[in-house]
Design an enzyme around this catalytic site. Sequence first.
Site, PDB file in Angstrom:
ATOM      1  N   VAL A  46       0.843  -1.197   0.000  1.00 24.03           N
ATOM      2  CA  VAL A  46       0.000   0.000   0.000  1.00 24.03           C
ATOM      3  C   VAL A  46       0.872   1.238   0.000  1.00 24.03           C
ATOM      4  O   VAL A  46       1.995   1.200   0.484  1.00 24.03           O
ATOM      5  CB  VAL A  46      -0.848   0.054   1.298  1.00 24.03           C
ATOM      6  N   GLY A  47       0.354   2.316  -0.508  1.00 27.43           N
ATOM      7  CA  GLY A  47       1.077   3.576  -0.404  1.00 27.43           C
ATOM      8  C   GLY A  47       2.244   3.648  -1.355  1.00 27.43           C
ATOM      9  O   GLY A  47       3.195   4.387  -1.162  1.00 27.43           O
ATOM     10  N   CYS A  48       2.210   2.847  -2.405  1.00 22.96           N
ATOM     11  CA  CYS A  48       3.284   2.897  -3.377  1.00 22.96           C
ATOM     12  C   CYS A  48       2.724   3.428  -4.677  1.00 22.96           C
ATOM     13  O   CYS A  48       1.622   3.068  -5.089  1.00 22.96           O
ATOM     14  CB  CYS A  48       3.863   1.509  -3.581  1.00 22.96           C
ATOM     15  N   VAL A  49       3.492   4.272  -5.319  1.00 22.15           N
ATOM     16  CA  VAL A  49       3.034   4.896  -6.557  1.00 22.15           C
ATOM     17  C   VAL A  49       2.827   3.867  -7.663  1.00 22.15           C
ATOM     18  O   VAL A  49       1.887   3.943  -8.440  1.00 22.15           O
ATOM     19  CB  VAL A  49       4.053   5.959  -7.028  1.00 22.15           C
ATOM     20  N   SER A  50       3.744   2.891  -7.712  1.00 27.00           N
ATOM     21  CA  SER A  50       3.588   1.824  -8.708  1.00 27.00           C
ATOM     22  C   SER A  50       2.917   0.640  -8.044  1.00 27.00           C
ATOM     23  O   SER A  50       2.604   0.672  -6.866  1.00 27.00           O
ATOM     24  CB  SER A  50       4.961   1.390  -9.216  1.00 27.00           C
TER      25      SER A  50
END
Lengths: 138, 285
Positions: free
Chosen positions: B34-38
């Site tokens: 979670v919370g990752c751009v990719s």
Amino acid sequence: MSFMGKTQTVRRTAHSGCRASAGASSGGGSVLTPELRTAVEEFLQEHKVVLFMKGNRQFPQCGFSNTCVQILNMVQVPYETVNILENETLRAGMKEYSSWPTFPQIYIDGEFIGGCDIAIELYQSGELKELVEKALVS
Amino acid sequence: MVPDATQRYKQLLYYASKLKPLAPEYHVQENKVVGCVSQVWVKPSLGEDGLVYFAADSDSQLTKGLAALLVEGLSGATPSQILRIQPDFIQLLGLSQKLTPSRNNGFLNMLLLMQKRTLALFMEQEKRRKLEESSSASLGGSPGVQSAEPSGGDAEVAGTSNGSKEDPSGSSSGGSTGAAQVHSVNGNNGRPIYTGMKEKLEAGLSPVALEIEDESHQHAGHAGVHKGASETHFNVKIVSNAFDGMNVVKRHRAVYQLLQEEFANGLHALSLSTKTPEEAGVSKS
């Protein structure tokens, strides 16, 4: 601008949609924006001893925070308190900054020292007084 | 460590190219960071040797490289080693300046997810083992005695700990969770935070002694805690070899790290006593 003022304007640019009050670091994004981090760092450089707590030194609003206030009073060192109850962004941000999920949090000379349990231990061993004295002359 | 920042970056991309692909059926929500751009997926598995091995994938080369780094670094460790990793090693890698804040955040979340999934996997395995042990201990009589699932017999074991059921076999059968002896004051009647904490601390620190006391009543109604909440404040005493060589802050952080889920679910504060067996005057077991 005061530290609180600065951190509260930062709130408007902070990552939206975070449950700042829960401070859940395992969940979504980060509350600790670069601006907030800088504001915190500057504040910690300006003040040798800082206590992030619930309430303030006249009216602590939690037993652990109160204990820290009493300990710092006994060590007789000038210290700043920051009431994290007044600012949800700061409350969540400090949890990230310190990698510590609870308050109170004590900083001496810019370094995170610990919470209430640690403060008690360090006070009893005499280490707290040493740390504080070292910080005051640095 | 590679000295030049740009070189480090290139090294990351190199790692990305060497990462074994993760089968598409594992590209599921529970493995997703979670919370990752990719998009990044990580999947731990427990080997026969009891060590954890990771596989990961991503749709972006850079995050793939970061994931590959974690896979390389963390595979082959024991579950408790994985759980005890502190995020500050990220600074040591010297990548933080080259990565944007959101990438840094994503990397941290990758580590956290790996730890979380490792814990879940480990719990699942422990539960299975306990069930096997208790059923082979053949107590006969009522199926309701154990902490087992309601339908009895070989029920499905949930991926994460079933917080609402208490585990009474903890102290008596001794052998199942290693040397942990659990003394719980205030009685255990299936409280999720208490149970979750006990399981995670046992799994992550293999304590020689562990005491968990609910002190929420002493803090009821104080600022920042909504009224009526229970299981908010605990007093925890841990004696473990894992604390050896750690200063107090590190020890407390290790505990906090194991209990992130609890903190997200209403745990508010902990009074911690963290000692090594020598400090506690207890013989090492």
